[in-house]
Design an enzyme around this catalytic site. Structure first.
Site, PDB file in Angstrom:
ATOM      1  N   LEU A 433       0.838  -1.206   0.000  1.00  0.00           N
ATOM      2  CA  LEU A 433       0.000   0.000   0.000  1.00  0.00           C
ATOM      3  C   LEU A 433       0.868   1.249   0.000  1.00  0.00           C
ATOM      4  O   LEU A 433       0.896   2.015  -0.951  1.00  0.00           O
ATOM      5  CB  LEU A 433      -0.929  -0.022   1.219  1.00  0.00           C
ATOM      6  CG  LEU A 433      -1.648   1.291   1.551  1.00  0.00           C
ATOM      7  CD1 LEU A 433      -2.594   1.690   0.427  1.00  0.00           C
ATOM      8  CD2 LEU A 433      -2.381   1.194   2.883  1.00  0.00           C
ATOM      9  N   ASP A 434       1.573   1.444   1.080  1.00  0.00           N
ATOM     10  CA  ASP A 434       2.446   2.594   1.270  1.00  0.00           C
ATOM     11  C   ASP A 434       3.699   2.076   1.972  1.00  0.00           C
ATOM     12  O   ASP A 434       3.703   1.977   3.196  1.00  0.00           O
ATOM     13  CB  ASP A 434       1.746   3.662   2.114  1.00  0.00           C
ATOM     14  CG  ASP A 434       2.653   4.824   2.491  1.00  0.00           C
ATOM     15  OD1 ASP A 434       3.733   4.949   1.900  1.00  0.00           O
ATOM     16  OD2 ASP A 434       2.274   5.592   3.405  1.00  0.00           O
ATOM     17  N   PRO A 435       4.701   1.666   1.189  1.00  0.00           N
ATOM     18  CA  PRO A 435       4.880   1.918  -0.240  1.00  0.00           C
ATOM     19  C   PRO A 435       4.180   0.876  -1.119  1.00  0.00           C
ATOM     20  O   PRO A 435       4.006  -0.271  -0.736  1.00  0.00           O
ATOM     21  CB  PRO A 435       6.396   1.809  -0.404  1.00  0.00           C
ATOM     22  CG  PRO A 435       6.789   0.769   0.608  1.00  0.00           C
ATOM     23  CD  PRO A 435       5.885   1.006   1.791  1.00  0.00           C
TER      24      PRO A 435
END
Length: 754
Positions: A433-435
C-alpha cells in the site's frame, strides 16, 4: 440501553456468509432485532424480517423462519414416520425450536416423543419468538431432555422406532453428527425395523459429503437413501435428508399412511423426494461428477492437459496481510504455494481452504533451512519483518530464485543489486500500500503532467490505516491491523521533507509535534505528519521542479498529542529496564517510569502534568483520562514483555485496541499535486483511495497490501517483469501493468481536479 446490534446484520440486512457455501450468501431485510445472546454452545440471534417473519439464527446460520420452516420440519419428520408401519416411540435429537416435534405428533400411532437438545437457550428462545413451532413441547406425549445426544443414545439402546436428527451444519461440535460413529449409535438405539432421518445438506453444495454419508449408512443399515426438499432460506434453496431403515427390503419411498394438516408434504411429494436430479444420481450411484467445469477448475484442467510448468512459490510470514496475497497467487492453477512460518499451526491456518497450498514450519534465522526452502521454489514472497529481507535475498541469489517484498528498499538491500543481476533474478520491492499503490498513482499523474508540458510544483502524499469512524471510539482513535510494536516504533522515526525548496529535518522524538490538521473530506478530522525521508523522492519520481515534496501519515485528531505524551513519559523506550519485574502494579511501573515520589494516582497525575506541560486543562483531562483507560494508574499486576516499557505497553494495547468482531478498518490514501501548466496557470489534482474493510472478510489494510503484492508476484512469474536486479515501482514500465490489474480488482484511486 444501547440498541441491539449483531455483526451479521449490516445496513439493515442480515447476511448469511459462511465458508460452508463459499461465494454465495442469503440476505434478508431486517425490521428489528428481537434477541441476542451467547449461550454455552453458540451465538443465538432472533430478528423480525420484512418478508419471512421471525428468524432464528445460530452461529450466523439460518435455522428457521416463520414463512418457510414447514417444508423442512414436515419432510424430515414424515419421510421416516409415514414409511414406518407402526411408529410408537420417537426420539428427536436437536430441533429445540420444536418444529419437528410438532410434525411427529401428527401421527396418531405415536405414543411418546423425546426431544434431546444440548442447548436450553434454543428451547427457551423458541418458546418466546416461535410459539407456533414450540407450543407442543408442553404436550403430555412429549418429554424434553436438555443434554448430550451422544450420551443419551448410548444409554437408550433398542428403544425408539424412529429417530430424527435435526442438526446444524457439519462444523464445530456438529461435525460429529455426520460421522459413522454417530450413525452406529443411532442404529443401536432403534428397535428392530426402526427408521432414522438426519439433516444431510444440499445436493448443490455438498455432494461429496452426501456420498460419504450414503456410504457410511449403507454399511450399517439395511436400506439407506437420500431425499430432499425445497426451502427458500436454506443455502441454494434446498436441503436433504439421509433416511435409513434396519428392515431389509423396506421401501422408504412409499408412505403407508396419510398425514393430515400439512402445508408441503403429501404422498406424491414423499415419493418425489427420493427422485434425484441426474447429476446427483450420477455422483452418488456411479461416482461420476457431470457438473459443468468452469472458472479456476477449468483453468486447472487446461493446465493439466497442456502440461504447463508448475511454478512453486514460497510465502514467508502469516501475518495480517498475507491471506489476500496468498489467495491471489493460487488463482493461477499452475502455481503451487508453500506458506512458511515459525509456527506450523499459523502456516497451516493461513493455507486452509486454499487450492494448491500447504503450510510448513520454518525458522528464517536458520540459514541452512532458509536456503533449502528458497532453493526448492521459483519465487519467494517475503512478508516477514524487513530486517530479514537481506538474508532472504541472499538465499535467493544463491539459488537463482525471484523475490517480492512489500517493504522499502534498505541500503543493504540496494547493495545486492549487482549480485541479483548476475544471478539473473528479479527482486521486486515496495509493492504493498504505502509503499506500493502510492507509487503507482504518483508515477501515473507525474508522467501525464510532464507529457502535457506541465510541472509538479508541490507533491503531498498522505496515507493512513485507521479504524472506520464508527469503530474509532477509544482515546487514541486507533486500532491495530498490523504489529503494534511496528506501529509505535514508526512513530519514533526521524523524518525529512522539502518545503518551498528547503529541506526540513525532524528527529523522532519531535515528530508528533509536527502533526497538523489536514483536509481531505469534511467527513474526517485528520491530522498529518511526515513519514521517513521524502527528499529523495524528488529524484526517484523525476520531479526536479518540485518545491515541496512530502510523504506522510494520516491519523485522527488527538492521536499525535497522545503519542507525544507517551514519548515524554518514557513509554516508547525499547531498552531493557532492570527494575521491570513480575509483581509490580501498573501504577508502580508508571511511578518508576516517570520518577514520581509514590504510586498514588494523584501523585502520578500531578507528575504527568509537570512532565507533559499540556496547553490547557481540557487537553490535560483528555490525555490523562486516556492514560487511565490504558490502565497506567491501576493497581492491576503488570506482565512485563521483553523487559522493557515499549513491549509491555504493546501487550496492553493489543488487548485494548484490537478489532472486535463486526468492526472494520479504513485505508485513506491521497496524493495532492499542485501543477503549473505551460501557460502559467495552476491546478490542484488529487488521487484518492478510501477503502473500507469487511467485518466478515479481509481488512482494508490486508487487501491493499496483499493484493498488489500478489499481482507483482504473478507478473514476475509470467515474465512480464524479467529484467534482473533490485527493483522498485518508480517507472511507467513497472507501474502500468500492476496498476491495470489493481484497478480490475476494484482498488484503484479516484482522480479529481480541485
Amino acid at each position: 440501553m444501547a440498541p441491539l446490534a449483531h455483526p451479521s446484520i449490516q445496513d439493515g440486512w442480515f447476511r448469511e456468509i459462511s465458508s460452508q457455501w463459499p461465494g454465495q450468501a442469503m440476505t434478508l431485510k431486517v425490521n428489528k432485532i428481537l434477541h441476542i445472546e451467547k449461550s454455552l454452545y453458540q451465538d443465538v440471534l432472533v430478528f423480525e424480517s420484512e418478508t419471512y417473519g421471525n428468524v432464528l439464527v445460530l452461529d450466523g446460520v439460518i435455522q428457521c423462519t416463520e414463512r418457510d420452516e414447514f417444508s423442512y420440519q414436515e419432510m424430515i419428520a414424515h419421510l421416516p414416520l409415514a414409511s414406518h408401519p407402526n411408529p410408537k416411540k420417537v426420539l428427536v435429537i436437536g430441533g429445540g425450536d420444536g418444529g419437528v416435534v410438532r410434525e411427529v405428533l401428527k401421527h396418531d400411532t405415536v405414543e411418546e416423543v423425546v426431544l434431546c437438545d444440548i442447548d436450553e437457550a434454543v428451547i427457551r428462545v423458541s418458546k418466546i419468538y416461535l410459539p407456533h413451532m414450540s407450543a407442543l413441547l408442553d404436550s403430555p406425549r412429549v418429554k424434553v431432555f436438555v443434554g448430550d445426544g451422544f450420551k443419551f443414545l448410548a444409554e437408550n439402546e433398542a428403544t425408539y422406532d424412529v429417530i430424527i436428527t435435526d442438526s446444524s451444519d457439519p462444523v464445530g461440535p456438529a461435525e460429529a453428527l455426520f460421522q459413522k460413529p454417530y450413525f452406529k449409535l443411532l442404529h443401536d438405539a432403534l428397535t428392530p425395523g426402526g427408521h432414522i432421518s438426519t439433516q444431510a445438506e444440499s445436493q448443490w453444495l455438498h455432494i461429496p459429503l452426501i456420498a460419504n454419508l450414503l456410504k457410511s449408512t449403507r454399511e450399517l443399515f439395511a436400506v439407506s437413501q437420500y431425499a430432499f426438499t425445497t426451502i427458500p432460506t436454506y443455502p441454494s434453496g434446498q436441503i436433504g435428508f439421509m433416511v435409513c431403515s434396519k428392515e431389509q427390503g423396506r421401501d422408504l419411498t412409499v408412505p403407508v399412511r396419510k398425514v393430515a394438516n400439512t402445508r408441503y408434504y403429501n404422498e406424491n411429494v414423499h415419493r418425489a423426494a427420493f427422485v434425484l436430479p441426474q447429476f446427483v444420481q450420477s455422483y452418488l450411484e456411479d461416482g461420476k461428477d457431470i457438473l459443468p467445469v468452469f472458472g479456476r477448475a477449468a483453468a486447472a484442467a487446461k493446465v493439466a492437459a497442456e502440461g504447463k510448468k508448475v511454478r512453486k512459490v514460497l510465502l514467508l510470514g502469516s501475518g495480517f496481510v498475507a491471506r489476500p496475497c496468498a489467495e491471489y497467487v493460487v488463482r493461477d492453477p499452475s502455481n503451487e504455494l508453500t506458506i512458511a512460518c515459525r509456527t506450523l499451526q499459523s502456516a497451516q491456518a493461513l493455507a486452509e481452504g486454499l487450492p494448491n497450498a500447504q503450510g510448513i514450519s520454518l525458522d528464517v534465522n536458520n540459514t541452512s533451512d532458509l536456503e533449502a526452502q528458497v532453493a526448492a521454489h521459483d519465487l519467494v514472497i517475503s512478508l516477514i519483518p524487513y530486517t530479514y529481507h537481506v538474508a532472504v535475498i541472499k538465499a535467493a541469489i544463491k539459488a537463482k530464485v525471484h523475490v517480492v517484498t512489500t517493504s522499502y528498499v534498505s541500503p543493504a538491500m540496494r547493495e545486492l543489486d549487482e549480485e541479483a543481476k548476475r544471478a539473473g533474478i528479479v527482486v521486486m520491492n515496495e509493492i504493498g500500500l504505502d509503499p506500493g499503490i502510492d507509487h503507482l498513482y504518483a508515477i501515473k499523474t507525474i508522467d501525464e503532467v510532464h507529457a502535457k508540458g506541465g510541472k509538479i510544483k508541490q507533491f503531498l502524499s498522505y496515507c493512513g490505516g485507521l479504524p472506520a469512524p464508527e469503530c474509532s471510539g477509544n482515546p487514541l482513535g486507533y486500532k491495530f491491523s498490523w504489529s503494534s510494536r511496528g506501529v509505535l516504533l514508526a512513530l519514533l522515526n526521524s523524518a525529512a521533507y522539502l518545503s518551498e525548496s528547503k529541506q526540513l529535518d525532524i528527529s523522532g522524538n519531535e515528530l508528533m509535534g509536527y502533526a497538523k490538521p489536514y483536509f481531505i473530506s469534511p467527513a474526517f478530522a485528520f491530522v498529518a505528519y511526515p513519514n521517513r525521508n521524502s527528499v529523495p523522492f524528488r529524484e526517484w519520481y523525476n520531479i526536479p521542479e518540485a518545491e515541496t515534496v512530502v510523504r506522510g501519515t494520516l491519523r485522527y485528531q488527538g492521536f499525535p498529542e497522545f503519542i507525544k505524551a507517551l514519548v515524554e513519559l518514557g513509554w516508547l523506550v525499547a531498552s531493557e529496564k532492570e527494575w521491570l519485574k513480575e509483581g509490580l502494579t501498573w501504577a508502580q511501573v508508571m511511578q518508576q517510569a516517570i520518577g514520581a515520589n509514590d504510586a498514588a494516582e494523584s501523585t502520578l497525575v500531578a507528575h504527568v502534568k509537570s512532565v507533559c506541560k499540556f496547553p490547557n486543562d481540557a487537553e490535560a483531562t483528555r490525555i490523562i483520562s486516556g492514560l487511565r483507560w490504558i490502565g497506567l494508574f491501576s493497581s492491576e499486576t503488570v506482565k512485563p514483555r521483553a523487559g522493557n516499557l515499549l513491549d509491555t505497553l504493546c501487550a496492553q494495547l493489543e488487548t485494548l485496541m484490537k478489532y472486535e468482531q463486526g468492526e472494520r478498518d479504513l485505508v485513506m490514501l491521497q496524493h495532492k499535486f499542485v501543477v503549473e501548466w505551460a501557460d502559467g496557470s495552476e491546478q490542484t489534482l488529487t488521487s484518492t483511495l478510501e477503502q473500507y474493510g469487511s467485518p466478515s472478510g479481509h481488512s482494508a489494510m490486508a487487501l491493499t497490501v496483499g493484493v498488489p503484492c500478489g499481482i507483482a508476484t504473478q507478473l514476475v512469474l509470467d515474465g512480464v517483469f524479467k529484467t534482473p536486479g533490485v527493483h522498485v515501482p518508480y517507472t511507467k514500465e513497472i507501474c502500468d501493468p500492476i496498476r491495470e490489474l489493481l484497478e480490475s480488482e476494484g482498488l484503484g484511486l479516484v482522480e479529481r481536479v480541485l
